[in-house]
Design an enzyme around this catalytic site. Structure first.
Site, short mmCIF file in Angstrom:
data_model
loop_
_atom_site.label_atom_id
_atom_site.label_comp_id
_atom_site.label_asym_id
_atom_site.label_seq_id
_atom_site.Cartn_x
_atom_site.Cartn_y
_atom_site.Cartn_z
N HIS A 8 0.92 -1.15 -0.03
CA HIS A 8 -0.09 -0.04 -0.10
C HIS A 8 0.90 1.22 -0.19
O HIS A 8 1.50 1.46 0.87
CB HIS A 8 -1.06 0.08 1.22
CG HIS A 8 -2.01 1.03 1.39
ND1 HIS A 8 -2.02 1.93 2.42
CD2 HIS A 8 -2.82 1.55 0.53
CE1 HIS A 8 -2.79 2.86 2.37
NE2 HIS A 8 -3.32 2.56 0.97
N GLU A 36 0.33 -0.43 -4.70
CA GLU A 36 -0.65 0.51 -4.92
C GLU A 36 -0.33 1.87 -4.86
O GLU A 36 0.49 2.26 -3.78
CB GLU A 36 -1.98 0.04 -3.83
CG GLU A 36 -3.06 1.16 -4.20
CD GLU A 36 -3.18 2.33 -3.41
OE1 GLU A 36 -3.85 3.20 -3.57
OE2 GLU A 36 -2.22 2.52 -2.50
N ASP A 38 -1.16 6.55 -5.53
CA ASP A 38 -2.31 7.45 -5.84
C ASP A 38 -1.79 8.42 -6.71
O ASP A 38 -0.43 8.82 -6.68
CB ASP A 38 -2.58 8.02 -4.55
CG ASP A 38 -2.83 6.99 -3.47
OD1 ASP A 38 -3.93 6.54 -3.57
OD2 ASP A 38 -1.90 6.57 -2.65
N HIS A 51 -0.94 10.91 -2.28
CA HIS A 51 -2.36 10.38 -1.92
C HIS A 51 -3.14 11.74 -1.60
O HIS A 51 -4.17 11.76 -1.90
CB HIS A 51 -2.25 9.75 -0.53
CG HIS A 51 -3.63 9.24 -0.04
ND1 HIS A 51 -4.12 9.88 1.00
CD2 HIS A 51 -4.39 8.08 -0.18
CE1 HIS A 51 -5.39 9.39 1.38
NE2 HIS A 51 -5.48 8.17 0.33
N GLU A 110 -4.55 4.35 -8.42
CA GLU A 110 -5.69 5.13 -8.18
C GLU A 110 -5.67 6.51 -8.44
O GLU A 110 -4.84 7.23 -8.51
CB GLU A 110 -5.95 5.14 -6.43
CG GLU A 110 -7.12 5.90 -6.26
CD GLU A 110 -7.60 5.91 -4.63
OE1 GLU A 110 -8.44 7.02 -4.28
OE2 GLU A 110 -6.66 5.24 -4.05
#
Length: 248
Positions: A8, A36, A38, A51, A110
């Site tokens: 993450h 993952e 952002d 993020h 994301e």
């Protein structure tokens, strides 16, 4: 435990999240095939990896990411908040991350946006992915349904996934309407019945964010197809080895 581990924001327990340091640290963990991250846009349209919509928490800057040019963002320290050893770590561009991970990691990217906050975000991100020929190594995810629709309008070959921290009754219908093949869901909302239904319909399921061994084991026992998103890939690795030895 055959579940895939997703780091993450990189190895964000040890390194500053969404930085090259965190991604490189995740790469060193033998059980991490996915990371993952952002993505947002700078004021001049450069996809950057961060993020929060504001700079305040993870950099020495202030204000909204979208109100700063890439040249301004490049001057910020995105590492010192995590420790002195990371002083000088920068906000990476999406290009930086793609170059670092190409051929080594797959990416859950994301799209961080709300409404019309970032016109052109989807196209800008997809262009960079296509440049590195990584379209088969990424999944584009978002809380924002319109962003997911836009991706499919631009290029239906890109895989997309809905992010949700709930369990609506029409979840499967929503995924089908959005043409999503992936679901990123808060781990507390999953059970074996829902997971089996989703998997049977061709939906890849990722549970977030699970940092304790007990939670990881619960998901692994529920279904081996669940991808486990964690800040602690080291805990995942130790749990994997523990379960492996218990079967010997």
């Amino acid at each position: 435990m055959n579940n895939l581990c997703v780091a993450h924001r990189g190895f964000s327990y040890k390194a500053p999240e969404n930085t090259i340091a965190a991604i490189q640290m995740a790469m060193k963990e033998p059980f991490v095939p996915w990371v993952e991250i952002d993505t947002q846009l700078s004021m001049d349209g450069i996809p950057v990896v961060i993020h929060d919509f504001t700079l305040n928490r993870t950099t020495n800057g202030k204000g909204l990411v979208k109100d700063h040019t890439w040249a301004q963002l490049q001057q910020l320290d995105a590492g010192s908040w995590k420790g002195r050893v990371f002083k000088g770590e920068r906000i990476p561009t999406l290009d930086d991350v793609l170059k670092s991970s190409c051929g080594r990691l797959r990416l859950n990217i994301e799209l961080k946006t709300k409404g019309d906050m970032y016109p052109g975000l989807e196209q800008a991100v997809m262009e960079r992915i296509l440049y590195y020929r990584m379209e088969n190594d990424v999944i584009l995810t978002s809380f924002d349904s319109d962003a997911l629709r836009k991706v499919k309008e631009l290029n239906s070959n890109f895989a997309t996934g809905l992010i949700i921290d709930a369990r609506p009754l029409d979840l499967l219908e929503r995924l089908k309407e959005l043409k999503c093949s992936f679901l990123s869901i808060g781990a507390s909302h999953l059970d074996s019945t829902l997971t089996s239904t989703l998997v049977s319909q061709g939906i890849t399921v990722m549970a977030w964010t699970v940092d304790d061994a007990t939670g990881m084991k619960r998901l692994a026992n529920m279904n081996s197809e669940i991808m486990i998103c964690t800040n602690r890939p080291d805990v995942w690795g130790a749990t994997f080895l523990e379960r492996k030895h218990s079967f010997w």
